[in-house]
Design an enzyme around this catalytic site. Structure first.
Site, PDB file in Angstrom:
ATOM      1  N   HIS A  86      -9.242  -0.063   2.626  1.00  0.00           N
ATOM      2  CA  HIS A  86      -9.865   0.697   3.908  1.00  0.00           C
ATOM      3  C   HIS A  86     -11.295  -0.217   4.050  1.00  0.00           C
ATOM      4  CE1 HIS A  86      -7.266   3.518   3.675  1.00  0.00           C
ATOM      5  NE2 HIS A  86      -7.395   3.799   2.233  1.00  0.00           N
ATOM      6  N   ASP A  89      -1.485   0.246   5.111  1.00  0.00           N
ATOM      7  CA  ASP A  89      -1.921   1.483   5.151  1.00  0.00           C
ATOM      8  C   ASP A  89      -1.447   2.301   6.284  1.00  0.00           C
ATOM      9  OD1 ASP A  89      -3.533   3.861   4.186  1.00  0.00           O
ATOM     10  OD2 ASP A  89      -4.639   3.462   6.046  1.00  0.00           O
ATOM     11  N   ASP A 122      -4.379  -2.685  -3.415  1.00  0.00           N
ATOM     12  CA  ASP A 122      -5.665  -1.896  -3.545  1.00  0.00           C
ATOM     13  C   ASP A 122      -5.703  -1.077  -4.596  1.00  0.00           C
ATOM     14  OD1 ASP A 122      -4.207   0.258  -2.345  1.00  0.00           O
ATOM     15  OD2 ASP A 122      -5.552   0.065  -0.444  1.00  0.00           O
ATOM     16  N   GLU A 141       2.425   3.747  -4.082  1.00  0.00           N
ATOM     17  CA  GLU A 141       1.666   2.619  -4.340  1.00  0.00           C
ATOM     18  C   GLU A 141       2.581   1.778  -5.530  1.00  0.00           C
ATOM     19  OE1 GLU A 141      -1.143   1.325  -3.454  1.00  0.00           O
ATOM     20  OE2 GLU A 141      -2.526   3.035  -2.823  1.00  0.00           O
ATOM     21  N   ASP A 201       0.782  -1.119   0.074  1.00  0.00           N
ATOM     22  CA  ASP A 201       0.153  -0.063   0.063  1.00  0.00           C
ATOM     23  C   ASP A 201       0.926   1.258   0.010  1.00  0.00           C
ATOM     24  OD1 ASP A 201      -2.400   1.160  -0.282  1.00  0.00           O
ATOM     25  OD2 ASP A 201      -2.681   1.414   1.946  1.00  0.00           O
ATOM     26  N   GLY A 202       0.416   2.093  -0.752  1.00  0.00           N
ATOM     27  CA  GLY A 202       0.806   3.682  -0.613  1.00  0.00           C
ATOM     28  C   GLY A 202      -0.010   4.579   0.045  1.00  0.00           C
TER      29      GLY A 202
END
Length: 156
Positions: A136, A146, A78, A55, A15-16
Site C-alpha cells: 500500500h 491488492d 509485501d 499471501e 498479494d493476499g
C-alpha cells in the site's frame, strides 16, 4: 543459478487480502517476463480463510504458473510472513516435523498444508530470490495485486 547481470528472467508479484481475519479472502499474482514484455495476471477466492493463507496461496499459484523450473524468478511480496517463512523458518519447521517452537515446546504449525506445497515448489524452482516490497505504498504491481485480490473476494 542462471542469474545474469540483467537480473531475473521472471518477476512474480504477489498479494493476499481478506475481508475479516478470518473471513472471505482473495489472492493474486502478476508474472512479468521483462525480456519479452509478457505479463500474466491471475486471482482467486476462498470463502473462509485468513490473510496469511491468501499471501501463501498467491505465491503458490504464481510459482505453479511458471512453465520452466530452471527459470530465475524473483518473488516480490509485501508479506514478511511469506519471506521469512521461506528464507528463515522453513528449514527448522521441516527438521521439527513441520512444527514450530513455542515456549520451549513444539507446537502445530499454522498453514502447514500450504507451507508444504511451497516447499515442493521451492525445490522445483531452485533459482528464486525473495524481495519484500512495502504494501500500500504506491508500488504499481503490488497495488495491482491488492486490487485483484480484494476484487476476487468482494465479487463472490
Amino acid at each position: 543459478m542462471p542469474e545474469s547481470s540483467s537480473g531475473p528472467e521472471v518477476l512474480l508479484f504477489t498479494d493476499g487480502a481478506c475481508g475479516g481475519n478470518p473471513g472471505p479472502g482473495g489472492w493474486a499474482y502478476i508474472l512479468k517476463h521483462p525480456k519479452s514484455g509478457t505479463v500474466k495476471e491471475n486471482s482467486g477466492f476462498e470463502a473462509e480463510t485468513t490473510n496469511n493463507r491468501m499471501e501463501l496461496m498467491a505465491v503458490i499459484q504464481g510459482l505453479t504458473a511458471l512453465t520452466r523450473p530452471d527459470v530465475f524468478v524473483e518473488v516480490l511480496t509485501d508479506s514478511e510472513y511469506v519471506r521469512k517463512g521461506l528464507e528463515e523458518w522453513m528449514a527448522g519447521w521441516k527438521k521439527n516435523g513441520w512444527k514450530r517452537k513455542e515456549k520451549g515446546k513444539l507446537a502445530p504449525l499454522k498453514n502447514d498444508d500450504l507451507w508444504k506445497q511451497l516447499d515442493v515448489l521451492k525445490a522445483q524452482h531452485p533459482h528464486m530470490k525473495l524481495t519484500r516490497v512495502a504494501g500500500h505504498s504506491g508500488h504499481p504491481e503490488n497495488d495491482r495485486c491488492d486490487e485483484l485480490a480484494v476484487a476476487a473476494y468482494r465479487e463472490r
